[in-house]
Design an enzyme around this catalytic site. Structure first.
Site, PDB file in Angstrom:
ATOM      1  CB  ILE A   1      -7.923   0.143 -19.529  1.00  0.00           C
ATOM      2  CG1 ILE A   1      -8.969   1.210 -19.217  1.00  0.00           C
ATOM      3  CG2 ILE A   1      -8.534  -1.252 -19.487  1.00  0.00           C
ATOM      4  CD1 ILE A   1     -10.040   1.339 -20.305  1.00  0.00           C
ATOM      5  N   GLY A   2      -5.181   1.772 -19.640  1.00  0.00           N
ATOM      6  CA  GLY A   2      -4.395   2.999 -19.749  1.00  0.00           C
ATOM      7  C   GLY A   2      -5.249   4.257 -19.741  1.00  0.00           C
TER       8      GLY A   2
ATOM      9  CB  THR B   1       6.463  -6.991   0.269  1.00  0.00           C
ATOM     10  OG1 THR B   1       5.565  -6.060   0.857  1.00  0.00           O
ATOM     11  CG2 THR B   1       7.583  -6.260  -0.413  1.00  0.00           C
TER      12      THR B   1
ATOM     13  CE  LYS C   1       0.969  -0.776  -2.543  1.00  0.00           C
ATOM     14  NZ  LYS C   1       0.627   0.050  -1.373  1.00  0.00           N
TER      15      LYS C   1
ATOM     16  NE  ARG D   1       8.506  -1.865  12.216  1.00  0.00           N
ATOM     17  CZ  ARG D   1       7.782  -1.340  11.219  1.00  0.00           C
ATOM     18  NH1 ARG D   1       8.250  -0.345  10.504  1.00  0.00           N
ATOM     19  NH2 ARG D   1       6.571  -1.783  10.958  1.00  0.00           N
TER      20      ARG D   1
HETATM   21  O1  C5P Z   1       3.775   0.558  10.063  1.00  0.00           O
HETATM   22  P1  C5P Z   1       4.817   0.346   9.014  1.00  0.00           P
HETATM   23  O2  C5P Z   1       6.083   1.171   9.239  1.00  0.00           O
HETATM   24  O3  C5P Z   1       5.115  -1.094   8.746  1.00  0.00           O
HETATM   25  O4  C5P Z   1       4.135   0.973   7.712  1.00  0.00           O
HETATM   26  C1  C5P Z   1       4.698   0.909   6.445  1.00  0.00           C
HETATM   27  C2  C5P Z   1       3.787   1.533   5.444  1.00  0.00           C
HETATM   28  O5  C5P Z   1       4.221   1.170   4.142  1.00  0.00           O
HETATM   29  C3  C5P Z   1       2.342   1.056   5.535  1.00  0.00           C
HETATM   30  O6  C5P Z   1       1.514   2.157   5.124  1.00  0.00           O
HETATM   31  C4  C5P Z   1       2.266  -0.056   4.555  1.00  0.00           C
HETATM   32  O7  C5P Z   1       0.986  -0.235   4.008  1.00  0.00           O
HETATM   33  C5  C5P Z   1       3.235   0.416   3.490  1.00  0.00           C
HETATM   34  N1  C5P Z   1       3.821  -0.649   2.680  1.00  0.00           N
HETATM   35  C6  C5P Z   1       4.543  -1.696   3.214  1.00  0.00           C
HETATM   36  N2  C5P Z   1       5.091  -2.639   2.417  1.00  0.00           N
HETATM   37  C7  C5P Z   1       4.917  -2.567   1.105  1.00  0.00           C
HETATM   38  C8  C5P Z   1       4.206  -1.528   0.538  1.00  0.00           C
HETATM   39  C9  C5P Z   1       3.660  -0.572   1.373  1.00  0.00           C
HETATM   40  O8  C5P Z   1       4.722  -1.776   4.415  1.00  0.00           O
HETATM   41  N3  C5P Z   1       5.468  -3.479   0.343  1.00  0.00           N
END
Ligand code: C5P
Length: 231
Positions: free
Chosen positions: A67-68, A116, A63, A179
């Site tokens: 600066i560019g 998020t 992430k 999930r």
């Molecule tokens: O354990 P879980 O399946 O929730 O892991 C999801 C992965 O995606 C983690 O490494 C988490 O940091 C990443 N992630 C996330 N939501 C985001 C961005 C990244 O769960 N918005």
């Protein structure tokens, strides 16, 4: 052959445990995400080992935002390592710099729109313009694509809307918060099953805890792969 639509987040305490988990999962899993926590403790060496010795694909979840000139230099450095996906924040100047930095390498630049974990109050505190978060996510996704992003990181709820953007044509959508039916959702609030994510136009799903923390990680990964292969 592994189904590289599944990316396993190597969210374990250290690089050694990451390597052990990858060895446990074996040929079933071909794509790993390495995040900031791991990167500050040997994660880049792990990424290179998984790539060079085990033939795995690697997603570095850094992430980047700066600066560019600095983003370009950072990505130019990473582009030497033959990695596959890299995240940057979706601000157009950052995405453009990352694209410059990757040069002729095959590294895909994935943009993050709005984290998020943030709600409207957090955005207000950061002086982000008013409006519904979902609308801002779509606007930022379109801007990031226009700036040259190869893909977007999106929650399952956003994925379908982003896929419908004309700017998203031919681009990647990568989705965490997935999930299998009946699995513990952990702290993820907005989730989808692997099947739903793929139906919504997602190219890759990122799954961490349901595999890393399972009593039998390989069986957990295989169950998700079975769900994917039915779609
Ligand atoms: O354990 P879980 O399946 O929730 O892991 C999801 C992965 O995606 C983690 O490494 C988490 O940091 C990443 N992630 C996330 N939501 C985001 C961005 C990244 O769960 N918005």
């Amino acid at each position: 052959m592994s189904d590289d639509r599944l990316i396993v987040a190597l969210d374990v305490p250290n690089a050694l445990e990451g390597l052990q988990l990858a060895e446990t999962l074996g040929d079933a899993v071909g794509f790993y995400k390495i995040g900031l926590g791991m990167l500050t403790g040997g994660g880049l060496a792990l990424a290179n080992e998984l790539k060079a010795e085990h033939g795995k694909k690697i997603f570095l979840d850094m992430k980047l935002f700066d600066i560019g000139n600095t983003v370009e230099a950072a990505v130019r450095g990473l582009a030497q390592f033959d990695l596959d996906f890299l995240t940057v924040h979706g601000d157009p100047h950052v995405v453009r710099a990352a694209q410059e930095g990757k040069g002729a390498s095959d590294l895909k630049i994935l943009a993050v729109t709005i984290l998020t974990s943030l709600d409207r109050a957090d955005l207000d505190a950061s002086l982000i313009k008013p409006g519904d978060i979902q609308d801002l996510v779509l606007e930022r996704a379109a801007l990031a694509f226009d700036a040259g992003a190869d893909g977007i990181i999106a929650s399952p709820q956003e994925a379908k809307l982003i896929r419908a953007l004309p700017e998203a044509n031919g681009k990647l959508i990568v989705t965490p918060g997935v999930r299998p039916a009946g699995a513990d959702r952990g702290d993820q609030k907005r989730i989808a099953t692997p099947a739903q994510a793929v139906a919504d136009g997602v190219d890759h799903i990122v799954v961490g805890r349901p595999i890393c923390q399972a009593d039998n990680p390989k069986a957990a990964a295989e169950a998700i792969l079975a769900e994917l292969s039915a779609h």
